[in-house]
Scaffold this active site. Sequence first.
Site, PDB file in Angstrom:
ATOM      1  N   GLU A 109       0.830  -1.205   0.000  1.00  0.00           N
ATOM      2  CA  GLU A 109       0.000   0.000   0.000  1.00  0.00           C
ATOM      3  C   GLU A 109       0.872   1.266   0.000  1.00  0.00           C
ATOM      4  OE1 GLU A 109      -2.693  -0.070   3.282  1.00  0.00           O
ATOM      5  OE2 GLU A 109      -4.147   1.244   2.284  1.00  0.00           O
ATOM      6  N   GLU A 127       2.071  11.181   9.911  1.00  0.00           N
ATOM      7  CA  GLU A 127       2.779  11.295  11.197  1.00  0.00           C
ATOM      8  C   GLU A 127       3.357   9.924  11.569  1.00  0.00           C
ATOM      9  OE1 GLU A 127      -0.267  12.467  10.638  1.00  0.00           O
ATOM     10  OE2 GLU A 127      -0.048  14.624  10.915  1.00  0.00           O
TER      11      GLU A 127
HETATM   12  C1  LIG Z   1      -9.692   8.008   2.003  1.00  0.00           C
HETATM   13  C2  LIG Z   1      -9.496   6.998   3.094  1.00  0.00           C
HETATM   14  C3  LIG Z   1      -9.627   5.662   2.802  1.00  0.00           C
HETATM   15  C4  LIG Z   1      -9.487   4.707   3.809  1.00  0.00           C
HETATM   16  N1  LIG Z   1      -9.693   3.390   3.482  1.00  0.00           N
HETATM   17  C5  LIG Z   1      -9.597   2.457   4.453  1.00  0.00           C
HETATM   18  C6  LIG Z   1      -9.871   1.084   4.153  1.00  0.00           C
HETATM   19  O1  LIG Z   1     -10.196   0.736   3.011  1.00  0.00           O
HETATM   20  N2  LIG Z   1      -9.783   0.174   5.129  1.00  0.00           N
HETATM   21  C7  LIG Z   1      -9.422   0.513   6.414  1.00  0.00           C
HETATM   22  O2  LIG Z   1      -9.332  -0.386   7.246  1.00  0.00           O
HETATM   23  N3  LIG Z   1      -9.178   1.816   6.748  1.00  0.00           N
HETATM   24  C8  LIG Z   1      -9.266   2.787   5.799  1.00  0.00           C
HETATM   25  N4  LIG Z   1      -9.047   4.109   6.106  1.00  0.00           N
HETATM   26  C9  LIG Z   1      -8.794   4.472   7.504  1.00  0.00           C
HETATM   27  C10 LIG Z   1      -7.341   4.899   7.757  1.00  0.00           C
HETATM   28  O3  LIG Z   1      -6.491   3.764   7.711  1.00  0.00           O
HETATM   29  C11 LIG Z   1      -7.304   5.588   9.113  1.00  0.00           C
HETATM   30  O4  LIG Z   1      -8.080   6.773   9.012  1.00  0.00           O
HETATM   31  C12 LIG Z   1      -5.892   5.961   9.530  1.00  0.00           C
HETATM   32  O5  LIG Z   1      -5.124   4.805   9.807  1.00  0.00           O
HETATM   33  C13 LIG Z   1      -5.881   6.873  10.773  1.00  0.00           C
HETATM   34  O6  LIG Z   1      -6.660   6.316  11.794  1.00  0.00           O
HETATM   35  P1  LIG Z   1      -7.776   7.206  12.527  1.00  0.00           P
HETATM   36  O7  LIG Z   1      -8.646   7.806  11.490  1.00  0.00           O
HETATM   37  O8  LIG Z   1      -8.405   6.340  13.568  1.00  0.00           O
HETATM   38  O9  LIG Z   1      -6.993   8.412  13.207  1.00  0.00           O
HETATM   39  P2  LIG Z   1      -6.141   8.383  14.604  1.00  0.00           P
HETATM   40  O10 LIG Z   1      -5.381   7.123  14.636  1.00  0.00           O
HETATM   41  O11 LIG Z   1      -7.163   8.602  15.684  1.00  0.00           O
HETATM   42  O12 LIG Z   1      -5.221   9.590  14.416  1.00  0.00           O
HETATM   43  C14 LIG Z   1      -5.663  10.948  14.592  1.00  0.00           C
HETATM   44  C15 LIG Z   1      -4.445  11.861  14.413  1.00  0.00           C
HETATM   45  O13 LIG Z   1      -3.447  11.594  15.441  1.00  0.00           O
HETATM   46  C16 LIG Z   1      -2.195  11.312  14.844  1.00  0.00           C
HETATM   47  N5  LIG Z   1      -1.488  10.270  15.604  1.00  0.00           N
HETATM   48  C17 LIG Z   1      -2.009   9.135  16.112  1.00  0.00           C
HETATM   49  N6  LIG Z   1      -1.055   8.417  16.726  1.00  0.00           N
HETATM   50  C18 LIG Z   1       0.109   9.106  16.603  1.00  0.00           C
HETATM   51  C19 LIG Z   1       1.462   8.867  17.011  1.00  0.00           C
HETATM   52  N7  LIG Z   1       1.817   7.772  17.666  1.00  0.00           N
HETATM   53  N8  LIG Z   1       2.415   9.795  16.700  1.00  0.00           N
HETATM   54  C20 LIG Z   1       2.064  10.931  16.021  1.00  0.00           C
HETATM   55  N9  LIG Z   1       0.786  11.199  15.601  1.00  0.00           N
HETATM   56  C21 LIG Z   1      -0.159  10.311  15.881  1.00  0.00           C
HETATM   57  C22 LIG Z   1      -2.529  10.794  13.460  1.00  0.00           C
HETATM   58  O14 LIG Z   1      -1.447  10.949  12.576  1.00  0.00           O
HETATM   59  C23 LIG Z   1      -3.730  11.650  13.077  1.00  0.00           C
HETATM   60  O15 LIG Z   1      -3.296  12.894  12.586  1.00  0.00           O
HETATM   61  C24 LIG Z   1      -9.178   5.094   5.136  1.00  0.00           C
HETATM   62  C25 LIG Z   1      -9.027   6.462   5.431  1.00  0.00           C
HETATM   63  C26 LIG Z   1      -9.196   7.400   4.431  1.00  0.00           C
HETATM   64  C27 LIG Z   1      -9.046   8.864   4.786  1.00  0.00           C
END
Ligand SMILES: Cc1cc2nc3c(=O)[nH]c(=O)nc-3n(C[C@H](O)[C@H](O)[C@H](O)COP(=O)(O)OP(=O)(O)OC[C@H]3O[C@@H](n4cnc5c(N)ncnc54)[C@H](O)[C@@H]3O)c2cc1C
Length: 390
Positions: free
Chosen positions: A247, A374
């Site tokens: 990916e 990040e």
């Molecule tokens: C267009 C799109 C398509 C997607 N498609 C899929 C899919 O097909 N299947 C699937 O399973 N998921 C999918 N996702 C989900 C995606 O994998 C998650 O949104 C992503 O991993 C972030 O998780 P979260 O949204 O829970 O944010 P969080 O994990 O809650 O993060 C919120 C913020 O905190 C920051 N953060 C968190 N932890 C840390 C750290 N340790 N150090 C520094 N910064 C940190 C993050 O960078 C982010 O800015 C998709 C997302 C998008 C936007």
Amino acid sequence: MDLRFGAEQERVRAEARAWLEANVPRPGRGGPLPSLDTAEGFEAHRAWERTMHAARWSVVSWPERYGGRDLGLLEWLVFEEEYYRARAPVRVGQNGIFLLAPTLFEFGTEEQKDRYLPPMAAGEEIWCQGWSEPDAGSDLAALRSRAERRGGDWLLNGQKTWCSRGAFADWLFGLFRSDPSAERHRGITYFLVPLDAPGVTVRPIAQLDGETGFAEVFFEDVVVPANQVLGDVDRGWQVAMATAGSERGLSLRSPARYSEAAGRLLSLYGRCAEEHPGRAARLADDVARALMKAEAYRLHTYWTATRVLDGHGVGAEASMNKLFWSETDLHIHRTALELLGPEAEIVEDDGRPGEWLDGFLFALAGPIYAGTNEIQRNVVAERVLGLPRS
Ligand SMILES: Cc1cc2nc3c(=O)[nH]c(=O)nc-3n(C[C@H](O)[C@H](O)[C@H](O)COP(=O)(O)OP(=O)(O)OC[C@H]3O[C@@H](n4cnc5c(N)ncnc54)[C@H](O)[C@@H]3O)c2cc1C
């Protein structure tokens, strides 16, 4: 260093170009296709996958027995250049073809490869990725959906979210906790689940534009046979990291995507230079930077492909790749919007945003999906540069 393509690559290029020119849906011959985030558009894109498969262009680098042409990595990159040059439809099967398939080739049994690869290549079975959960995104190892043994089968329960194309897909590859007592990264198993299995509920998520690009998927006592586990039980994290490598690394975002967009940006700049010379002059450096980034990514990808062909892995460097392509995409689209000025906000007759604004909105998601930037910076710091964790 010889940067020219060889005879075989030029042959593939010419053949692909001729076929795409004759077949890509265009106005007057079924195109452009409706958005794939609608039921109608999804099926139209599936039909396009079938057309490509019938001519054996859908998975050119796969072995012939699974529907491919047995071409090498470099020829695949050349095919991708032609695909984007022709502005052919977005690949509705991309999660399967570019993410799951490389993982199946690495971890699948012969039986699994024979069962899943041919219908994936033909667009008959379209896959979505079921990893994220409401409380497990960046911290994916916090996932709580569970798998329990029941006789020779498995029983799945829990919830996944943000499954791209999940609203209309046929199958899901997902991660489930199979040993709750194990350390977080252990005790996870990688499952292949049909979305029409009893106990699966797919709930589409409407986006701001009303279309359903995502779904959340609920599992209630879903019975899955043991031969739908990919890789070893409780060792799904390693399997998942192979998928994540595809990916972020070579296969999801081929450089042609950005070279094509950078080429369009240059044309836009030419138009702007005539109509708004002051604005164009102010943005000339940004346009040049976009072209250089796209070309740098292209050359870097060919370098990586050459290394892979020499037997090296991609590893944690895939995270650098992901940072670069997502930020390049944003840079190209931001610059385009600035060149367009107020015109950028004009919507089409059907109410949809214009091409550049639409592309910009999607580019905004680039630093989030495939693992946020990040997190990729943390990976690069620790695993590529060898910096301490704190
Ligand atoms: C267009 C799109 C398509 C997607 N498609 C899929 C899919 O097909 N299947 C699937 O399973 N998921 C999918 N996702 C989900 C995606 O994998 C998650 O949104 C992503 O991993 C972030 O998780 P979260 O949204 O829970 O944010 P969080 O994990 O809650 O993060 C919120 C913020 O905190 C920051 N953060 C968190 N932890 C840390 C750290 N340790 N150090 C520094 N910064 C940190 C993050 O960078 C982010 O800015 C998709 C997302 C998008 C936007």
